[in-house]
Design an enzyme around this catalytic site. Structure first.
Site, PDB file in Angstrom:
ATOM      1  CG  HIS A 153      -1.699  -1.238   1.425  1.00 15.38           C
ATOM      2  ND1 HIS A 153      -2.989  -1.454   1.011  1.00 15.38           N
ATOM      3  CD2 HIS A 153      -1.296  -2.401   2.020  1.00 15.38           C
ATOM      4  CE1 HIS A 153      -3.381  -2.681   1.351  1.00 15.38           C
ATOM      5  NE2 HIS A 153      -2.360  -3.287   1.962  1.00 15.38           N
ATOM      6  CB  SER A 274      12.398  23.459 -14.212  1.00 19.00           C
ATOM      7  OG  SER A 274      11.623  24.636 -14.302  1.00 19.00           O
ATOM      8  CE  LYS A 280      10.168  20.936 -10.669  1.00 18.91           C
ATOM      9  NZ  LYS A 280       9.440  19.772 -10.218  1.00 18.91           N
ATOM     10  CG  ASN A 282      11.584  17.918 -13.413  1.00 21.43           C
ATOM     11  OD1 ASN A 282      11.387  17.972 -12.193  1.00 21.43           O
ATOM     12  ND2 ASN A 282      11.388  18.951 -14.217  1.00 21.43           N
ATOM     13  CD  GLU A 287       8.090  12.957 -14.856  1.00 17.86           C
ATOM     14  OE1 GLU A 287       7.124  13.725 -14.999  1.00 17.86           O
ATOM     15  OE2 GLU A 287       9.267  13.355 -14.720  1.00 17.86           O
ATOM     16  CE1 TYR A 314      -6.508  -7.918 -45.213  1.00 15.80           C
ATOM     17  CE2 TYR A 314      -8.184  -7.284 -46.810  1.00 15.80           C
ATOM     18  CZ  TYR A 314      -7.090  -6.970 -46.031  1.00 15.80           C
ATOM     19  OH  TYR A 314      -6.577  -5.698 -46.070  1.00 15.80           O
ATOM     20  CE  LYS A 322      -0.231  -4.263 -42.863  1.00 16.50           C
ATOM     21  NZ  LYS A 322      -1.711  -4.182 -42.816  1.00 16.50           N
TER      22      LYS A 322
HETATM   23  N1  ARG Z   1      -3.038  -3.070 -47.642  1.00 14.84           N
HETATM   24  C1  ARG Z   1      -3.679  -4.282 -47.278  1.00 14.84           C
HETATM   25  C2  ARG Z   1      -3.538  -4.532 -45.764  1.00 14.84           C
HETATM   26  O1  ARG Z   1      -2.686  -3.973 -45.184  1.00 14.84           O
HETATM   27  C3  ARG Z   1      -3.119  -5.441 -48.018  1.00 14.84           C
HETATM   28  C4  ARG Z   1      -4.076  -6.539 -48.308  1.00 14.84           C
HETATM   29  C5  ARG Z   1      -5.116  -6.084 -49.220  1.00 14.84           C
HETATM   30  N2  ARG Z   1      -5.951  -7.132 -49.669  1.00 14.84           N
HETATM   31  C6  ARG Z   1      -7.061  -6.849 -50.307  1.00 14.84           C
HETATM   32  N3  ARG Z   1      -7.773  -7.829 -50.703  1.00 14.84           N
HETATM   33  N4  ARG Z   1      -7.458  -5.613 -50.504  1.00 14.84           N
HETATM   34  O2  ARG Z   1      -4.297  -5.282 -45.185  1.00 14.84           O
END
Ligand code: ARG
Length: 455
Positions: A153, A274, A280, A282, A287, A314, A322
């Site tokens: 705690h 600072s 200071k 920091n 952080e 898909y 990504k």
């Molecule tokens: N740019 C697409 C992605 O990152 C690649 C795959 C695209 N496939 C498709 N059938 N449009 O997912």
């Protein structure tokens, strides 16, 4: 690339929302590697001729050099890294470039490229986790017996040592390391050749491409191959857990470096000043390790949310997989590096930590244990009697060892002078010899264990 069926090109907003080239260009190396393996396999099984394969290889190598040199003109209207490279290839080598996409689709291509990218990130981060473990271990080795308060705690609980505290993080990071290695095993199957979703009628050799790309085997189900991103989710989960561990140490550093605590100091290289308050210093790096954990944890929830409820296989939603992964890898790389750097820079203040180790009646458990051991009191009664002794010490403004024997005996008449032997923080720490406990002898043993393991 799909002009046959369309009379017109996409509208500007269609092109803009559709494009991933702005971020997936990060996978150019993986895309070229995947295409080289695919082309070599196509030639090997006789789907394309050896001259075509040679032209494709030379063309892709040149494109790699162009990108490396910053001379490649990425084109948003070509949507992604796959189409950008393929279009450039055809521009360079003509007809042969158009044969490369035989027996594959961007769906298996992107799944392959992304796995390759995440695999590299896993390997880099695992190495960095190891380095960070070494940094924690370095402090632990020097401070197996350095007393400090153990908190629950964030209140004084029992005395521990800095070495023991550092080794707690070595344990956490060792699990992060093994999680990374373990996730890599599941990731390491090759989706290339699943094509759009159902596989292909061409006599491709998926075992050959899998081996060429360093995968253990090809994936077994073409639908799963293009539909699944759990390898990325697992990577993010592993990163999120690791960052969460680092964020706890970061929080401790912000507390420990506060002058009211004064347990440790960070040097000029790992702190900032600072512009208005001259005094200071920091702990910004700490952080930011704490803060970046927010975006890393967010990326995990982000991808889970993108994938939840997506019908197989898909869907373009998956293009959103990504950026969070790229951002997480970069953020965790920084967090691990900054944590290791702070550890190597850390100057513990032994006197401040030792003084704090004894404050707040931190050896009250030792007193209760003494009553159980020497007076054969049931632990619950010993706990109660000790609580009353603590209350008395608190009222008198002294620590437990500051009470006289008579003052203690007024509460528990059986108490003997030998009780004073267990009331110092050093004796308390030294007595905790149970396996995994705080005793400096234990800590030294565990330091050795980790030194051998990391050697
Ligand atoms: N740019 C697409 C992605 O990152 C690649 C795959 C695209 N496939 C498709 N059938 N449009 O997912």
């Amino acid at each position: 690339m799909w002009g046959g069926r369309f009379a017109q090109g996409p509208s500007a907003i269609m092109a803009e929302i559709n494009a991933s080239i702005g971020f997936d260009r990060k996978m150019w190396r993986q895309d070229i590697r995947g295409s080289l393996a695919h082309a070599a396999m196509l030639a090997h099984v006789g789907i394309i001729g050896p001259e075509d394969e040679a032209a494709i290889r030379a063309g892709l190598e040149k494109i790699g050099q162009e990108i490396e040199a910053g001379k490649f003109a990425f084109d948003t209207s070509l949507e992604d890294i796959h189409l950008n490279i393929e279009a450039r290839l055809t521009e360079r080598i003509g007809e042969a470039g158009k044969r490369l996409h035989t027996g594959r689709s961007r769906n298996d291509q992107v799944a392959t490229d992304f796995r390759l990218w995440v695999r590299d990130a896993m390997d880099g981060l695992a190495g960095q986790i190891e380095d960070c473990m070494r940094a924690f271990l370095g402090v632990a080795a020097e401070h197996t017996g350095t007393l400090m308060p153990g908190f629950t705690h964030l209140q004084p609980a029992q005395p521990t040592t800095l070495g023991h505290h550092m080794l707690a993080y070595v344990e956490m990071l060792s699990r992060d390391y093994s999680r990374m290695k373990d996730a890599r095993i599941r990731l390491n199957e090759c989706p290339l050749g699943a094509a759009a979703l159902c596989g292909t009628s061409f006599p491709i050799d998926r075992h050959a491409t899998a081996a060429a790309l360093g995968f253990d085997a090809p994936t077994r189900n073409s639908l799963d191959s293009v539909a699944s991103r759990d390898f990325a989710i697992e990577f993010l989960a592993t990163c999120a857990i690791c960052a969460t561990h680092l964020s706890r140490f970061a929080e401790e550093l912000t507390i420990w470096t506060n002058p009211s605590f004064g347990f440790v100091k960070l040097g000029d290289g790992m702190t900032t000043g600072s512009s208005i308050m001259p005094q200071k210093r920091n702990p910004d790096a700490a952080e930011l390790v704490r803060g970046k954990t927010g975006r890393i944890n967010g990326a995990l929830v982000g991808l889970l949310t993108v994938m939840k409820g997506l019908a197989l296989t898909y869907a373009k939603d998956m293009q959103e997989d990504k950026e969070g992964v790229f951002d997480t890898a970069e953020a965790l790389t920084l967090c691990l590096a900054a944590t290791a750097a702070m550890l190597r820079d850390l100057k513990p203040n032994l006197a401040r930590m030792a003084a704090a180790a004894g404050a707040g009646f931190s050896t009250a458990t030792d007193l209760a244990d003494w009553l159980v051991r020497e007076l054969k009191m049931p632990f619950r009664d010993a706990h109660h009697a000790t609580g009353r002794i603590v209350a008395k010490a608190e009222a008198m403004g002294v620590e437990l060892a500051g009470l006289t024997l008579t003052e203690m005996q007024e509460i528990e008449p059986g108490i003997l002078p030998s009780v004073f032997g267990v009331l110092s923080p050093a004796s308390s720490a030294a007595s905790r010899t149970s396996y995994g406990g705080t005793a400096p002898t234990n800590v030294a043993m565990m330091v050795k264990f980790w030194q051998e393991k990391l050697a």
